[in-house]
Design a protein around this motif. Sequence first.
Motif, mmCIF file in Angstrom:
data_model
loop_
_atom_site.group_PDB
_atom_site.id
_atom_site.type_symbol
_atom_site.label_atom_id
_atom_site.label_comp_id
_atom_site.label_asym_id
_atom_site.label_seq_id
_atom_site.Cartn_x
_atom_site.Cartn_y
_atom_site.Cartn_z
ATOM 1 N N THR A 1 -8.681 -4.315 6.351
ATOM 2 C CA THR A 1 -9.161 -3.372 7.362
ATOM 3 C C THR A 1 -8.461 -2.043 7.138
ATOM 4 N N VAL A 2 -9.276 -0.993 6.956
ATOM 5 C CA VAL A 2 -8.697 0.338 6.771
ATOM 6 C C VAL A 2 -8.599 1.015 8.137
ATOM 7 N N PHE A 3 -7.372 1.271 8.547
ATOM 8 C CA PHE A 3 -7.140 1.944 9.832
ATOM 9 C C PHE A 3 -6.991 3.441 9.608
ATOM 10 N N HIS A 4 -7.631 4.191 10.508
ATOM 11 C CA HIS A 4 -7.525 5.649 10.428
ATOM 12 C C HIS A 4 -6.705 6.141 11.613
ATOM 13 N N TYR A 5 -5.586 6.787 11.335
ATOM 14 C CA TYR A 5 -4.745 7.349 12.395
ATOM 15 C C TYR A 5 -5.082 8.833 12.486
ATOM 16 N N VAL B 1 0.843 -1.198 0.000
ATOM 17 C CA VAL B 1 0.000 0.000 0.000
ATOM 18 C C VAL B 1 0.874 1.242 0.000
ATOM 19 N N ASP B 2 0.459 2.230 -0.794
ATOM 20 C CA ASP B 2 1.091 3.539 -0.706
ATOM 21 C C ASP B 2 0.156 4.423 0.126
ATOM 22 N N PRO B 3 0.472 4.655 1.414
ATOM 23 C CA PRO B 3 -0.457 5.392 2.285
ATOM 24 C C PRO B 3 -0.755 6.796 1.803
ATOM 25 N N LYS B 4 0.147 7.375 1.036
ATOM 26 C CA LYS B 4 -0.102 8.746 0.559
ATOM 27 C C LYS B 4 -1.203 8.779 -0.506
ATOM 28 N N VAL C 1 -4.671 3.780 6.363
ATOM 29 C CA VAL C 1 -3.847 2.728 5.758
ATOM 30 C C VAL C 1 -4.637 1.424 5.737
ATOM 31 N N PRO C 2 -4.878 0.873 4.547
ATOM 32 C CA PRO C 2 -5.501 -0.441 4.504
ATOM 33 C C PRO C 2 -4.487 -1.523 4.897
ATOM 34 N N ILE C 3 -4.928 -2.426 5.748
ATOM 35 C CA ILE C 3 -4.050 -3.518 6.188
ATOM 36 C C ILE C 3 -4.588 -4.832 5.620
ATOM 37 N N MET C 4 -3.734 -5.538 4.913
ATOM 38 C CA MET C 4 -4.130 -6.821 4.338
ATOM 39 C C MET C 4 -3.198 -7.933 4.785
#
Length: 158
Positions: free
Chosen positions: A38-42, A7-10, A49-52
């Motif tokens: 799961t998409v985590f929101h900081y 994933v590219d978080p940007k 950031v999606p976590i797979m």
Amino acid sequence: MAKQLVVDPKKCVSCRTCELVCSFKHNEEFNPRLSNVTVFHYEDAAITVPIMCMQCDEACCAAICPTGALKRNADGVITHNADKCIVCKMCVSACPLGNISYSVAKKKVFKCDLCDGETWCAVHCPTGAISVIDPDEALDKKKLAADKLKAAVEEVSA
Ligand code: SF4
Ligand code: SF4
């Protein structure tokens, strides 16, 4: 070795399309609770950031399964064999990334299988934030993604 999702978080705009298409692909429902993404929101860093599934080298899910229902296939993907599964949900608890889902309605667990090569999360991401890469490139790209995430967090925290 398995291809991997990075994933590219940007590029992530927090639309959560990846979560929804994953649940639809595997559960015929648009429901983030049935997704293997799961998409985590900081909030402090204003980053999502999606976590797979990482198809871990030392996969806790497969290690803890008492029936051998989770096994690495020839392509390196940890796959779930529903015929062997007794639905104890140990794997759901064991995955450190929370990437195995459980459907109450179907009484089944679901794990990322890279969509048998189609990887819907990557295909349907509207900004191209998710890519599928070969393991040889994986370390460099993961490091790059981690560096980008770190830089973005530092930028908004400054
Ligand atoms: S489900 Fe979790 S523990 Fe299993 S391979 Fe994927 S990330 Fe690793
Ligand atoms: S729920 Fe199924 S796949 Fe998961 S640990 Fe139990 S038997 Fe193994």
